[in-house]
Enzyme design. Structure first.
Site, PDB file in Angstrom:
ATOM      1  N   TYR A 131      25.139  -8.606  42.108  1.00  0.00           N
ATOM      2  CA  TYR A 131      26.390  -9.628  41.841  1.00  0.00           C
ATOM      3  C   TYR A 131      27.665  -8.581  41.289  1.00  0.00           C
ATOM      4  O   TYR A 131      28.464  -8.901  40.686  1.00  0.00           O
ATOM      5  CB  TYR A 131      26.028 -10.719  40.952  1.00  0.00           C
ATOM      6  CG  TYR A 131      25.157 -11.670  41.516  1.00  0.00           C
ATOM      7  CD1 TYR A 131      23.901 -11.604  41.836  1.00  0.00           C
ATOM      8  CD2 TYR A 131      25.849 -12.834  41.663  1.00  0.00           C
ATOM      9  CE1 TYR A 131      23.278 -12.435  42.347  1.00  0.00           C
ATOM     10  CE2 TYR A 131      25.204 -14.040  42.019  1.00  0.00           C
ATOM     11  CZ  TYR A 131      23.919 -13.898  42.314  1.00  0.00           C
ATOM     12  OH  TYR A 131      23.167 -14.765  42.818  1.00  0.00           O
ATOM     13  N   LYS A 181      11.278  -4.415  42.621  1.00  0.00           N
ATOM     14  CA  LYS A 181      10.896  -3.812  43.920  1.00  0.00           C
ATOM     15  C   LYS A 181      11.101  -2.297  44.313  1.00  0.00           C
ATOM     16  O   LYS A 181      11.603  -1.977  45.161  1.00  0.00           O
ATOM     17  CB  LYS A 181      12.168  -4.492  44.895  1.00  0.00           C
ATOM     18  CG  LYS A 181      11.562  -4.809  46.389  1.00  0.00           C
ATOM     19  CD  LYS A 181      10.466  -5.416  46.667  1.00  0.00           C
ATOM     20  CE  LYS A 181      10.237  -4.992  48.297  1.00  0.00           C
ATOM     21  NZ  LYS A 181       8.789  -5.431  48.511  1.00  0.00           N
ATOM     22  N   ASP A 214       8.353  -9.957  45.959  1.00  0.00           N
ATOM     23  CA  ASP A 214       7.524 -10.818  46.861  1.00  0.00           C
ATOM     24  C   ASP A 214       6.387 -11.412  46.590  1.00  0.00           C
ATOM     25  O   ASP A 214       5.879 -12.593  46.636  1.00  0.00           O
ATOM     26  CB  ASP A 214       7.396 -10.038  48.383  1.00  0.00           C
ATOM     27  CG  ASP A 214       7.019  -8.704  48.143  1.00  0.00           C
ATOM     28  OD1 ASP A 214       6.815  -8.284  46.878  1.00  0.00           O
ATOM     29  OD2 ASP A 214       6.632  -7.877  48.942  1.00  0.00           O
TER      30      ASP A 214
END
Ligand code: IPM
Ligand code: MN
Length: 354
Positions: A131, A181, A214
């Site tokens: 963002y 991640k 995930d």
């Protein structure tokens, strides 16, 4: 006297914020409210989501209570970058706190889960990451058109967000999941992991796990009872808290606090659900997310007893089965409001000394 800026905003924001204000008004606290009719209608009239000095105006308040921003008449990236995101960034509301709790009387989509088995607290980084707003487009309209969107990860932002999450974990079940991640992302999430580990070293009593986003999505569904506090980047936190809201039974229940932890400006409290154009104007909106957000605001403003009373009233109303359509019930927004006010007026809901 504490002063609160109220921005109902768009769509169902205008239906749920009045419920929050009724609940706040029933508590007998010295709170003063000023309403600001900012949002997409304001944009239609003036070409701006809020006046040019809007942020300066808001800076004078102790807190901001917001409903929802966004309407089909204005492109989402215009409405959000014209109001919500500048507030989060300007006032350095660097933690977006989102509790995910299964409420009594609500049937969530996970089979066989009782309240108590789902009680997580998300600490979402709220100022940068995906963002950041950095990027641009070149060759507009041509076949070779390129868009670049640059996530920004700074040591400072990761550090302060991780610290806040660890402090929360220390006061709860002493367990923190850091969402990452860093298998695919070689830079940003590797820095994230390093900084979280550095800060965690100062909290030996908290068990810290690193989980890829995930795998985290699956774990929230399959083993939610193993999750206490979660710290995540802006986009991961955004996505996982919608999953969290779904696990609670409805997006209409989900609450959030955008915390200016270091007090650089007011903090902002808003339900997670958004303006919901599909059901707006019908009186069906679930006001619980907005009321729960008001409880988070009370907590932030130091009214801990009142915050607990409001959360207990939410539990009670759900237990009674006064539920809106999104939860499989038939109650209108107003009926939930009446039930909440009745629960607060009941002898069991005593004002505590604060
Ligand atoms: C939220 C919302 C916002 C976000 C949108 C409206 C910009 O989805 O508060 O979760 O992505 O932060
Ligand atoms: Mn979201």
């Amino acid at each position: 006297m504490q002063r609160i800026a109220v921005i109902p905003g768009d769509g169902v924001g205008k239906e749920v914020v009045p419920v929050g204000l009724e609940v706040l008004g029933a508590l007998g606290l010295a709170l003063e409210f000023d309403q600001f009719p900012w949002g997409c209608e304001h944009y239609g009239r003036t070409g701006r989501m809020m006046p040019e000095d809007g942020l300066k105006t808001l800076a004078r308040y102790d807190a901001i209570y917001l409903g929802a921003i966004g309407w089909p008449s204005v492109p989402d990236h215009v409405s959000l970058w014209g109001l919500l995101l500048p507030i989060r960034k300007t006032f350095d509301q660097y933690v977006n706190l989102r509790p995910v709790r299964l409420l009594p009387g609500v049937r969530g989509p996970l089979a066989g889960r009782d309240p108590g088995e789902v009680d997580m607290l998300f600490v979402r980084e709220n100022t940068e990451g995906e963002y950041s707003g950095a990027g641009g487009r070149v060759h507009a309209g041509a076949a070779a058109e390129v868009a670049v969107e640059v996530p920004i990860f700074t040591r400072r932002a990761i550090e302060r967000c991780a610290r806040y999450a660890l402090e929360q974990a220390r006061q709860r079940r002493r367990s923190l999941v850091s969402v990452t991640k860093s298998n695919a992302s070689r830079y940003a999430y590797v820095l994230w992991d390093e900084v979280v580990a550095e800060v965690a070293a100062g909290f030996p009593e908290v068990r810290v796990e690193r989980v890829h986003v995930d795998a985290m999505a699956a774990r929230m569904v399959l083993r939610p009872e193993t999750i206490d506090v979660v710290v995540a980047s802006n986009l991961f936190g955004d996505i996982l808290t919608d999953l969290g809201a779904a696990i609670q039974g409805s997006l209409g229940l989900a609450a959030s606090a955008n915390l200016s932890v270091d007090g650089l400006g007011p903090s902002m409290f808003e339900p997670v659900h958004g303006s919901a154009p599909d059901i707006a104007g019908r009186g069906w909106a679930n006001p619980v997310g907005a009321v729960w957000s008001a409880a988070l605001m009370l907590q932030h403003l130091g009214h801990l007893g009142s915050a607990k009373r409001v959360e207990a009233a939410i539990d009670e109303v759900c237990r009674q089965g006064v539920l809106t359509l999104d939860l499989g019930g038939r109650a209108s927004t107003t009926e939930v409001q009446q039930a909440l006010l009745a629960a607060l007026a009941a002898p069991g809901s005593r004002p505590s000394s604060e």
